[in-house]
Design a protein around this motif. Structure first.
Motif, PDB file in Angstrom:
ATOM      1  N   LYS A   1      -6.838  -7.589 -28.710  1.00 14.15           N
ATOM      2  CA  LYS A   1      -6.781  -9.037 -28.528  1.00 14.15           C
ATOM      3  C   LYS A   1      -5.399  -9.568 -28.902  1.00 14.15           C
ATOM      4  O   LYS A   1      -4.848 -10.445 -28.225  1.00 14.15           O
ATOM      5  CB  LYS A   1      -7.847  -9.718 -29.377  1.00 14.15           C
ATOM      6  N   LYS A   2      -4.825  -9.042 -29.968  1.00 13.76           N
ATOM      7  CA  LYS A   2      -3.491  -9.475 -30.393  1.00 13.76           C
ATOM      8  C   LYS A   2      -2.432  -9.059 -29.372  1.00 13.76           C
ATOM      9  O   LYS A   2      -1.489  -9.819 -29.096  1.00 13.76           O
ATOM     10  CB  LYS A   2      -3.173  -8.901 -31.768  1.00 13.76           C
ATOM     11  N   LEU A   3      -2.579  -7.869 -28.804  1.00 15.82           N
ATOM     12  CA  LEU A   3      -1.657  -7.445 -27.755  1.00 15.82           C
ATOM     13  C   LEU A   3      -1.749  -8.381 -26.555  1.00 15.82           C
ATOM     14  O   LEU A   3      -0.735  -8.746 -25.954  1.00 15.82           O
ATOM     15  CB  LEU A   3      -1.973  -6.014 -27.315  1.00 15.82           C
ATOM     16  N   PHE A   4      -2.968  -8.767 -26.205  1.00 14.36           N
ATOM     17  CA  PHE A   4      -3.165  -9.671 -25.063  1.00 14.36           C
ATOM     18  C   PHE A   4      -2.517 -11.026 -25.324  1.00 14.36           C
ATOM     19  O   PHE A   4      -1.860 -11.592 -24.445  1.00 14.36           O
ATOM     20  CB  PHE A   4      -4.666  -9.842 -24.788  1.00 14.36           C
ATOM     21  N   VAL A   5      -2.691 -11.542 -26.535  1.00 11.51           N
ATOM     22  CA  VAL A   5      -2.085 -12.830 -26.909  1.00 11.51           C
ATOM     23  C   VAL A   5      -0.561 -12.738 -26.809  1.00 11.51           C
ATOM     24  O   VAL A   5       0.098 -13.652 -26.297  1.00 11.51           O
ATOM     25  CB  VAL A   5      -2.512 -13.230 -28.340  1.00 11.51           C
TER      26      VAL A   5
END
Length: 261
Positions: A73-77
């Protein structure tokens, strides 16, 4: 593009993709030297061979990819800002990709900043990346749309501004490269497909060789860079960028006119 040119470009990609010296900038200069910078296949080649360097990250950090959903999720953000701006500014970015002067100026400015960045931020103590930190790193990554800026340099420095440890910032930059470069490769390939651009067998062979060479060289470069960065910081890369940028300007304004005459 011939096989020697493809191998040279792939070596440059593998060496520079994860170093803060701008892989795109170096490949623009190299392809301009070969006289193939404006060729459609060259532009596609410099994007597609990033797949090989992506695979090097996956192999080196294989166990790290089995983390929590939170990690992805952090990579996507972090990926979102570049994804949105990349779509909006696609034509402008393509126009800049043939301009060695843009590369030279970006190299020099980035070099000056890298010389100072260790003094400004030092080696932070934070080892955990929050969603807000990931988003801020993502906005720093957008700077790399200017050829010569360096995606890895921008994202690592972005992490350091959030007090991240240099090694943690660098490794997150490597992970962030995967969706970013994969997205760029898919988009560029789709654009060429829509324009009716087809590959012949020789061009397919060049892409295969380019990805293999880029993968092998990137494996070595990543291992060496992490070890050096944790001990010595960015200063040497800053000096290199300034020298490289100055050399490009010197050649463009003083040497090339003499050759043309």
């Amino acid at each position: 593009m011939n096989y020697l040119e493809a191998i040279v470009l792939a070596i440059i990609e593998g060496l520079t993709e994860f170093l803060p010296v701008s892989s795109t900038g170096h490949m623009i200069i190299a392809s301009s030297f070969f006289g193939i910078a404006s060729d459609d296949f060259t532009k596609l080649f410099t994007i597609v061979i990033q797949l090989g360097t992506i695979f090097s990250v996956i192999i080196l950090y294989f166990k790290r990819f089995f983390q929590s959903i939170d990690f992805y999720k952090k990579l996507f953000v972090a990926f979102l800002p570049a994804a949105v701006l990349g779509l909006l500014l696609s034509d402008l970015i393509d126009s800049l990709l043939e301009n060695p002067i843009t590369v030279a100026i970006s190299l020099i400015i980035g070099g000056i900043l890298l010389i100072k960045v260790d003094d400004w931020f030092g080696d932070g103590e934070e080892t955990e990346i929050s969603y807000m930190t990931a988003l801020k790193i993502g906005f720093f990554q957008c700077l790399a749309m200017i050829p010569g800026t360096s995606r890895s340099g921008a994202t690592i420095v972005g992490g350091m501004t959030q007090k991240l440890n240099r090694t943690v910032a660098a490794e997150f930059s490597f992970f962030l490269a995967i969706p970013t470069m994969l997205g760029a490769t898919l988009k560029k390939s789709f654009d060429y497909y829509q324009e009716g651009f087809t590959l012949n067998q020789e061009q397919i062979n060049l892409l295969i060789i380019g990805n293999i060479v880029g993968f092998l060289v990137a494996m070595i470069a990543i291992k060496s860079f992490i070890g050096y960065l944790s001990k010595h910081g960015f200063r040497v890369f800053g000096y290199y960028r300034i020298l490289a940028g100055a050399a490009i300007l010197l050649i463009h304004y003083f040497v090339m006119p003499l050759i043309i005459v």
